[in-house]
Design a protein around this motif. Structure first.
Motif, PDB file in Angstrom:
ATOM      1  N   TYR A 157       0.801  -1.227   0.045  1.00 57.26           N
ATOM      2  CA  TYR A 157       0.087  -0.014  -0.009  1.00 57.26           C
ATOM      3  C   TYR A 157       0.605   1.300   0.188  1.00 57.26           C
ATOM      4  CZ  TYR A 157      -4.441  -2.373   0.352  1.00 57.26           C
ATOM      5  OH  TYR A 157      -5.650  -3.032   0.108  1.00 57.26           O
ATOM      6  N   ARG A 158       1.974   1.233   0.514  1.00 56.27           N
ATOM      7  CA  ARG A 158       2.797   2.463   0.739  1.00 56.27           C
ATOM      8  C   ARG A 158       3.382   2.500  -0.791  1.00 56.27           C
ATOM      9  NH1 ARG A 158       4.989   5.677   4.201  1.00 56.27           N
ATOM     10  NH2 ARG A 158       7.325   6.597   3.364  1.00 56.27           N
ATOM     11  N   ARG A 159       3.705   1.619  -1.484  1.00 56.07           N
ATOM     12  CA  ARG A 159       4.181   1.725  -3.045  1.00 56.07           C
ATOM     13  C   ARG A 159       3.086   2.106  -3.666  1.00 56.07           C
ATOM     14  NH1 ARG A 159       7.949  -0.829  -6.594  1.00 56.07           N
ATOM     15  NH2 ARG A 159       7.772   0.173  -8.575  1.00 56.07           N
TER      16      ARG A 159
ATOM     17  N   ASN B 164       3.854   1.235 -14.961  1.00 53.97           N
ATOM     18  CA  ASN B 164       2.707   0.502 -13.844  1.00 53.97           C
ATOM     19  C   ASN B 164       3.043   0.921 -12.538  1.00 53.97           C
ATOM     20  OD1 ASN B 164       0.220  -1.054 -13.410  1.00 53.97           O
ATOM     21  ND2 ASN B 164       1.479  -2.725 -12.703  1.00 53.97           N
ATOM     22  N   PHE B 165       1.840   0.957 -11.754  1.00 55.56           N
ATOM     23  CA  PHE B 165       1.650   1.158 -10.378  1.00 55.56           C
ATOM     24  C   PHE B 165       2.186  -0.034  -9.658  1.00 55.56           C
ATOM     25  CE2 PHE B 165      -1.129   5.312 -10.092  1.00 55.56           C
ATOM     26  CZ  PHE B 165      -0.412   6.061 -10.914  1.00 55.56           C
ATOM     27  N   GLY B 166       2.816   0.180  -8.613  1.00 57.03           N
ATOM     28  CA  GLY B 166       3.271  -1.327  -7.860  1.00 57.03           C
ATOM     29  C   GLY B 166       4.596  -1.807  -8.345  1.00 57.03           C
ATOM     30  N   HIS B 167       4.625  -3.181  -7.899  1.00 61.99           N
ATOM     31  CA  HIS B 167       5.806  -3.784  -8.017  1.00 61.99           C
ATOM     32  C   HIS B 167       5.738  -4.654  -9.258  1.00 61.99           C
ATOM     33  CE1 HIS B 167       3.295  -6.919  -6.370  1.00 61.99           C
ATOM     34  NE2 HIS B 167       4.236  -7.938  -6.863  1.00 61.99           N
ATOM     35  N   ASN B 168       4.739  -4.594 -10.381  1.00 63.28           N
ATOM     36  CA  ASN B 168       4.706  -5.643 -11.253  1.00 63.28           C
ATOM     37  C   ASN B 168       5.017  -4.898 -12.774  1.00 63.28           C
ATOM     38  OD1 ASN B 168       4.296  -7.806 -13.073  1.00 63.28           O
ATOM     39  ND2 ASN B 168       2.906  -8.772 -11.756  1.00 63.28           N
ATOM     40  N   PRO B 169       6.016  -4.848 -13.176  1.00 67.29           N
ATOM     41  CA  PRO B 169       6.140  -4.184 -14.400  1.00 67.29           C
ATOM     42  C   PRO B 169       5.618  -4.993 -15.725  1.00 67.29           C
ATOM     43  CG  PRO B 169       8.150  -5.299 -13.985  1.00 67.29           C
ATOM     44  CD  PRO B 169       7.602  -5.462 -12.779  1.00 67.29           C
TER      45      PRO B 169
END
Length: 237
Positions: free
Chosen positions: A24-26, A214-219
């Motif tokens: 959620y922080r990312r 993209n948002f978050g950790h998954n490109p």
């Protein structure tokens, strides 16, 4: 059980509290970076528990968190009730927002849980609520060819960097037997190619659809930005 029921109840989609907090922080950091100005009105649709929504509120003039699950809305109000510029609403309450009132609408990791007809209705609503020139961001869009193995690999990489690798390995095993896995098998997730989602966004009346990071950790998942046309850009018939 529906997807709304799933998110409204107890679930183990996050492998640990640390995973949830870092996730959620990312997302909050990514949304905050997209806010166009300190006085902007922002709608975060399908926000989930949004543990770091205060970061987005600090970057915005007004932040509206929209969540379908009633129990999650209660948690959000308890966590962020002290923030004067943050409010929590249901999807039905979004319909009642004034037209032409929002500068930014973000739907992150949401449209995979909507049917195409539901997405079309949502796009129409978001278009109406945005100011002319306002921006829509659809993030974490799943392409049809993305494998579960790729998603798992990205999660493990995020876990390694975030210090919860052991929990992630155990979480992947639990997911095999989870309600999430059963629901995904029953209802599936909506996936879109870049051409298909661009066409849907444009058909709703948006302009300037652009692929963004993209948002978050998954490109390997996709994100797109588009704008509500200015009055001068709307074609006349």
């Amino acid at each position: 059980m529906s997807w709304r029921d799933f998110w409204n109840g107890e679930h183990a989609i996050y492998v640990s509290d640390r995973h949830k907090a870092l996730h959620y922080r990312r997302i909050a950091q990514d949304i905050a970076a997209a806010v166009p100005s300190k006085d902007a009105s922002v709608l975060d649709v399908g926000c989930g528990e949004a543990l770091s929504a205060d970061l987005v509120a600090a970057a915005s003039g007004r932040l509206i968190l929209c969540e379908a699950a009633p129990t999650v809305r209660e948690k959000l109000r308890a966590r962020f009730g002290r923030l004067a510029n943050l409010s929590v609403v249901s999807p039905e309450e979004v319909e009642a927002l004034p037209d032409d009132s929002l500068d930014l609408v973000v739907a992150n990791s949401l449209i995979q849980y909507l049917s195409e007809d539901e997405l079309k209705r949502a796009l129409s609503t978001w278009l109406a609520k945005l100011k002319p020139g306002g921006e829509l961001i659809l993030a974490d869009v799943i392409p049809p060819d993305l494998s579960a193995l790729t998603d798992a690999t990205e999660l493990l990489g995020f876990a390694w960097r975030g210090g919860f690798l052991v929990a992630a390995l155990g979480g992947l095993v639990r997911t095999v037997f989870s309600d999430y896995r059963k629901l995904r098998a029953q209802y599936g997730l909506s996936t879109y190619g870049a051409v298909g989602i661009t066409a849907l966004i444009e058909a709703a009346g948006f302009t300037g659809v652009t692929r963004i990071t993209n948002f978050g950790h998954n490109p390997h998942r996709m994100a797109f930005a588009a704008r509500k046309p200015l009055a001068a850009e709307v074609p006349t018939r």
